[in-house]
Design an enzyme around this catalytic site. Structure first.
Site, PDB file in Angstrom:
ATOM      1  N   LYS A 132       3.762   5.647   4.931  1.00 26.21           N
ATOM      2  CA  LYS A 132       3.178   4.312   4.906  1.00 26.21           C
ATOM      3  C   LYS A 132       2.938   3.751   6.298  1.00 26.21           C
ATOM      4  CE  LYS A 132       5.460   3.255   0.498  1.00 26.21           C
ATOM      5  NZ  LYS A 132       6.340   2.316  -0.223  1.00 26.21           N
ATOM      6  N   ARG A 139      13.166  -3.537  -7.000  1.00 24.49           N
ATOM      7  CA  ARG A 139      11.794  -3.240  -7.409  1.00 24.49           C
ATOM      8  C   ARG A 139      11.755  -2.969  -8.909  1.00 24.49           C
ATOM      9  NH1 ARG A 139       8.528  -1.545  -3.259  1.00 24.49           N
ATOM     10  NH2 ARG A 139       6.849  -2.008  -4.741  1.00 24.49           N
ATOM     11  N   PRO A 147       0.826  -1.205   0.000  1.00 23.66           N
ATOM     12  CA  PRO A 147       0.000   0.000   0.000  1.00 23.66           C
ATOM     13  C   PRO A 147       0.867   1.264   0.000  1.00 23.66           C
ATOM     14  CG  PRO A 147      -0.774  -1.581   1.617  1.00 23.66           C
ATOM     15  CD  PRO A 147       0.531  -2.093   1.112  1.00 23.66           C
ATOM     16  N   GLU A 148       0.483   2.226  -0.824  1.00 24.58           N
ATOM     17  CA  GLU A 148       1.219   3.489  -0.847  1.00 24.58           C
ATOM     18  C   GLU A 148       0.518   4.489   0.074  1.00 24.58           C
ATOM     19  OE1 GLU A 148       2.999   4.615  -4.527  1.00 24.58           O
ATOM     20  OE2 GLU A 148       2.794   2.616  -5.387  1.00 24.58           O
TER      21      GLU A 148
END
Length: 328
Positions: free
Chosen positions: A52, A318, A2-3
């Site tokens: 976050k 990433r 989740p951002e």
């Protein structure tokens, strides 16, 4: 993962439905049992997010800190009211787009926003099922925990279950301050000139690539893989340029665009990164991520601007998406 927009929406959910209420805190799976006793039976007094990470305060001065990480998720059930800060005048969740108009809610086909997003407001006694991530009406309250629930927060009318977080701990105020002090600025907490200057100052002295800096939570809070790719494309910035070599005007533009996109994400529940869409295109984009982003997850597809195929590469563990022409 989740951002930042999702975590702020979860914090708003707690503010609307748990703050001011006495909360029974338990650990159905048992891994949080000791810490649960420290806040069990106390009134929740505050709920806030920084980047976050989320922090829930109780009337004994202790805080519950949660970082969802890659696998964490909250499920809400019970008589959950709509968050008034993101509701439209007619009582529906407001879908506020970049043009500042309110449209009827548009549900994302992949469950990114509205009732299917983690922490999204629910009006009735609903629960998000673990496997399908769909809504199911509950017949008794509180419902039985589903899966490995690390923490259950229960009031007379609402319940929140947490599963799979990276971090979940009870902290005193000094410890909370120490955690927050290590985080970069968050526009939802402070979008003023001092926050911008802090971001610009850090980026402009770093030899690290701008793509890695945007994902570094000590540089700026809340940006994840989606927003990173989209912010860099919108700025037409090469992701591999060292921060100290990115023009100052571009660094400032990145910060201001993050202020803009994060606000939209908090309001709509979606990472909408395309501006100036007509109503038909906007509704299409809100319904499907394939029509919502410039470069994210579009590897091998033509750039929406120049037609060059979008590139995907690994950077810092990433996936990085970018256009080798527009961001040369």
């Amino acid at each position: 993962m989740p951002e930042g927009h999702s975590v702020h929406r979860i914090a708003r959910q707690f503010a609307a439905n748990f703050v001011g209420h006495r909360v029974a805190v338990s650990s159905p799976q048992g891994r949080f049992a000791a810490d649960a006793t420290r806040i069990d039976g106390h009134v929740m007094t505050d709920a806030k997010a920084v980047g976050k990470q989320m922090f829930l305060e109780f009337d004994n001065g202790l805080w519950l800190r949660v970082h969802l990480g890659l696998y964490g998720a909250w499920d809400f059930a019970g008589d959950i009211s709509i968050d008034p800060t993101i509701a439209s005048a007619n009582g529906r969740m407001g879908q506020t787009n970049q043009r500042g108009t309110d449209l009827d809610p548009i549900l994302d086909s992949a469950g990114e926003n509205s009732l299917h997003s983690i922490g999204a407001p629910r009006r009735t006694r609903l629960r998000m099922a673990e496997s399908e991530k769909v809504e199911a009406e509950i017949t008794s309250f509180p419902p039985e925990p589903i899966g490995q629930v690390r923490v259950r927060l229960l009031t007379d009318t609402a319940v929140a279950d947490l599963r799979g977080p990276t971090a979940c701990e009870v902290l005193d105020p000094a410890q909370v301050d120490a955690v927050i002090a290590k985080l970069g600025p968050d526009p939802q907490v402070d979008d003023g000139p001092e926050a911008e200057e802090r971001f610009v100052s850090i980026v402009r002295r770093k030899p690290t690539s701008i793509a890695l800096l945007l994902m570094d939570q000590s540089v700026v809070s809340g940006i994840g893989n989606v927003y990173r790719a989209e912010l860099l494309f919108r700025a037409r910035q090469n992701p591999h340029t060292p921060g100290k070599k990115v023009p100052e005007d571009t660094v400032r533009a990145l910060w201001r665009d993050w202020v803009h996109l994060l606000r939209i994400g908090v309001e709509t529940g979606q990472m909408m990164t395309m501006d100036d869409l007509d109503d038909e295109s906007y509704r299409k984009a809100m319904a499907s991520r394939d029509d919502r982003h410039w470069v994210y997850k579009r590897e091998g597809l033509p750039c929406r601007v120049c037609g060059t195929n979008i590139v995907m590469e690994e950077l810092g563990g990433r996936k990085l998406y970018w256009c080798p022409v527009d961001q040369a």
